[in-house]
Write an enzyme that holds these catalytic residues in place. Structure first.
Site, short mmCIF file in Angstrom:
data_model
loop_
_atom_site.label_atom_id
_atom_site.label_comp_id
_atom_site.label_asym_id
_atom_site.label_seq_id
_atom_site.Cartn_x
_atom_site.Cartn_y
_atom_site.Cartn_z
N ILE A 18 0.89 -1.20 0.13
CA ILE A 18 0.07 -0.03 -0.11
C ILE A 18 1.09 1.30 -0.10
O ILE A 18 0.47 2.12 -0.67
CB ILE A 18 -0.85 -0.08 1.26
CG1 ILE A 18 -2.00 -1.07 1.39
CG2 ILE A 18 -1.87 1.05 1.08
CD1 ILE A 18 -2.82 -1.24 0.37
N THR A 187 11.05 2.76 19.39
CA THR A 187 11.79 3.08 18.19
C THR A 187 12.81 1.80 17.86
O THR A 187 13.57 1.86 16.79
CB THR A 187 12.70 4.35 18.13
OG1 THR A 187 13.69 4.27 19.08
CG2 THR A 187 11.75 5.66 18.37
N CYS A 381 -18.10 -16.16 -11.57
CA CYS A 381 -17.11 -17.27 -11.93
C CYS A 381 -17.89 -18.53 -11.24
O CYS A 381 -18.78 -18.98 -11.72
CB CYS A 381 -15.89 -17.14 -11.39
SG CYS A 381 -14.73 -18.11 -12.32
N PHE A 382 -17.38 -19.03 -10.12
CA PHE A 382 -18.27 -20.23 -9.53
C PHE A 382 -19.26 -19.86 -9.08
O PHE A 382 -20.23 -20.80 -9.28
CB PHE A 382 -17.23 -20.80 -8.25
CG PHE A 382 -17.41 -22.01 -7.64
CD1 PHE A 382 -17.21 -23.16 -8.27
CD2 PHE A 382 -18.18 -22.31 -6.41
CE1 PHE A 382 -17.37 -24.45 -7.98
CE2 PHE A 382 -18.44 -23.44 -6.02
CZ PHE A 382 -17.97 -24.89 -6.81
N HIS A 506 -14.28 -12.61 -13.93
CA HIS A 506 -14.24 -11.87 -12.61
C HIS A 506 -14.21 -10.53 -12.99
O HIS A 506 -12.92 -9.77 -13.03
CB HIS A 506 -12.88 -12.30 -12.05
CG HIS A 506 -12.70 -13.81 -11.53
ND1 HIS A 506 -13.25 -14.05 -10.44
CD2 HIS A 506 -12.55 -14.82 -12.21
CE1 HIS A 506 -13.22 -15.43 -10.08
NE2 HIS A 506 -12.59 -15.84 -11.48
N GLU A 508 -14.26 -7.97 -11.13
CA GLU A 508 -13.80 -7.15 -9.79
C GLU A 508 -12.30 -6.77 -10.00
O GLU A 508 -11.74 -5.78 -9.43
CB GLU A 508 -13.74 -8.15 -8.45
CG GLU A 508 -12.97 -9.55 -8.34
CD GLU A 508 -13.68 -10.80 -9.01
OE1 GLU A 508 -14.60 -10.42 -9.69
OE2 GLU A 508 -13.27 -12.14 -8.67
N1 GLN Z 1 -13.89 -24.16 -10.13
C1 GLN Z 1 -14.39 -23.36 -11.10
C2 GLN Z 1 -13.55 -23.68 -12.57
O1 GLN Z 1 -12.53 -24.08 -12.39
C3 GLN Z 1 -14.58 -21.88 -10.95
C4 GLN Z 1 -13.36 -20.96 -10.70
C5 GLN Z 1 -13.31 -19.80 -10.28
O2 GLN Z 1 -14.40 -19.37 -9.57
N2 GLN Z 1 -12.32 -18.87 -10.31
O3 GLN Z 1 -14.11 -23.31 -13.58
#
Ligand code: GLN
Length: 531
Positions: A18, A187, A381-382, A506, A508
């Site tokens: 940071i 210190t 994703c998942f 993703h 994010e």
């Molecule tokens: N396990 C899942 C896959 O391999 C999702 C991976 C994840 O969420 N980054 O496709």
């Protein structure tokens, strides 16, 4: 080329990353182009195979490299795109040197840490700096001074210091000033860590002291005297409420002026966008409040979901609301009924990325709850794959549908990606990094992105089984994003639901403080409406 090298003392976890990201931001705001490099002294080639329990999340760069989460901080603070070359690990360096040795390129010499490993480190840093075209290269050396692992890197930057121009190289050392029960700032740890640094031939120009409350003047003077730096170069970095406040805090301490004068830089522009963003962030804490449940497996270690937390913050800052996160352990939700107590006080549910079967039925239950109770849902994703499984089971009536990753099933609606090269090599088998996503007209996806072709980052092995697309896509279920062929599904959304949106990618990882990710922003807006 100007170089700023950041080292750390006393202990890990003090926020070197940071600190460096903040310095980069301050210099960028003065009109300079920056290139950051993260050195990780571990032997792993990259972070792809590392357990998020130990290291926090695996961050994915645009080029698909899986790196330490500090690179995420750099990208967010400095608004740059980084890749493989910006993360140098011991593994990468030794790999290159050993390969060269095998090819006989050292012409019979004895291959040694000095000069061969150190030369490789220096060459890599200089090559990244030169190829970037940036004016200032920031190098963070991971680990703590005194670790065996980081020695070759510290030696390499020591040599560089002598080889580069007098005013082209600067050392920043980050340490801890603990606070005793008697409210005394001590210190000694700082003195010891600077001593260790000087034994290696490195003299810090600036010492950044992490502390609970601002450093007292006499404490600064004492550190300056013992550590051979000017008092004004002893910087107080007290705990901030939010990491985005750190650049402003360091600015008030005058760190940028010290750097500029030592490196003989002059300010060309003045950019206040960061300051304005932080003002909005602080203001948004006073705004209306929404609570989002995050259903995960590493719920106890929030660093595993760092980029998601940051993306939520970017969106909340833009929308002007205060977001509370409720971390739910997926396994606790593996009960068929009685989920109300978990969700009665939440305005949104998010299921993030993940691997493996533990807790999966709990995630699916949470998604079903969101769908049926019309609570805004964001799946990543998942969390996308499990949304497809949930819809397949309960909307498309494909009994026992599941992902082939998790169990034997008559309906593998999520299946392994088509075979790619190097499939059996762990860490090299995933679909990674930036990929184009084509968005269908007239969908929620088109509305929130405002375009029909986007780029987002990926990290997955499994995907929607194309054989099931037709059976699942009905009754208001829309696959609104895909690859060019239309066969590789990227987004699922629901019609007639306040907000049900899940992505194979993703989002994010591309969210930035002043540029929130569109799905996150739309999700937070929907949560706010639901409150
Ligand atoms: N396990 C899942 C896959 O391999 C999702 C991976 C994840 O969420 N980054 O496709």
């Amino acid at each position: 080329m100007k170089y700023i090298v950041v080292t750390g003392g006393v202990m890990s976890g003090l926020g070197k990353g940071i600190t460096m990201a903040s310095i980069g931001r301050l210099l960028k705001d003065r009109g300079y182009t920056i290139v950051p490099i993260k050195i990780d002294p571990y032997i792993n080639i990259d972070a792809g195979t590392m357990n998020p329990y130990q290291h926090g999340e695996v961050y994915v760069c645009g080029d698909g490299t899986e790196v330490d989460l500090d690179l995420g901080h750099y990208e967010r603070f400095m608004d740059v795109e980084l890749g493989r070359e910006h993360n140098i690990t011991t593994g990468v360096v030794y790999d290159a040197v050993i390969e060269r040795e095998r090819k006989g390129e050292y012409l019979g010499q004895t291959v040694q840490i000095i000069p061969h490993i150190t030369n490789e480190i220096k060459a890599r840093i200089r090559a990244v700096a030169a190829e970037s075209g940036a004016e200032i290269c920031l190098v963070e050396i991971g680990g703590t001074v005194g670790d065996i692992e980081s020695m070759p890197f510290l030696e390499a930057v020591r040599q560089m210091h002598g080889e580069e121009g007098e005013n082209d190289f600067l050392f920043v050392h980050v340490t801890l000033v603990p606070y005793t029960a008697l409210c005394e700032q001590k210190t000694k740890p700082t003195q010891h860590s600077v001593k260790a640094l000087r034994e290696l031939g490195l003299q810090p120009d600036i010492i950044v002291c992490r502390c609970k409350v601002p450093l007292k003047d006499e404490v600064k003077a004492k550190i300056g005297m013992f550590c051979n730096v000017r008092k004004n170069a002893v910087i107080s970095a007290q705990d901030a409420e939010d990491i985005y406040e750190v650049p402003l805090l360091l600015e008030r301490e005058g760190i940028a002026e010290i750097i500029m004068s030592k490196l003989q830089l002059t300010q060309s522009v003045e950019d206040n966008l960061w300051e304005e963003m932080v003002a909005r962030l602080i203001e948004s804490r006073q705004g209306p409040c929404v609570t989002i449940a995050i259903v995960g497996k590493y719920a106890e270690l929030e660093d595993s979901y760092l980029s998601i937390k940051e993306a939520i913050k970017h969106a909340a800052t833009a929308v002007g609301c205060n977001v509370m996160l409720k971390w739910l352990e997926a396994e606790d939700l593996e009960i068929a009924r009685g989920l109300d107590p978990f969700f009665e006080d939440v305005q949104g549910i998010l299921v993030p990325g993940g691997f493996g079967a533990r807790g999966v039925e709990g995630k699916i239950n949470a998604i079903q709850y969101a769908r049926e109770h019309k609570i805004p849902y964001l799946g990543l994703c998942f969390g996308f794959q499990m949304a497809v499984v949930e819809i397949a089971r309960h909307v498309a009536h494909l009994k026992d549908a599941h992902s082939a990753e998790l169990s034997e099933t008559p309906h593998p609606v999520i299946a392994l990606l088509e075979e790619q090269e190097g499939v059996d090599e762990l860490g090299g088998t995933m679909r990674l990094g930036n990929q184009q996503v084509f968005i269908r007209k007239g969908t929620i996806a088109e509305r929130i992105y405002g375009k029909n072709k986007i780029v987002e980052r990926h990290r997955h092995r499994y995907e929607v089984n194309p054989a099931y697309i037709e059976q699942i896509e009905k009754d208001g279920v829309v696959f609104s994003g895909s690859d060019r062929s239309g066969m590789r599904i990227e987004i699922v959304e629901l019609e007639g639901h306040p907000f049900f949106f899940a992505t194979q990618f993703h989002p994010e990882f591309r969210s930035r403080p002043n540029k929130p990710s569109p799905p996150f922003k739309a999700f937070i807006e929907a949560c706010l409406q639901a409150s």
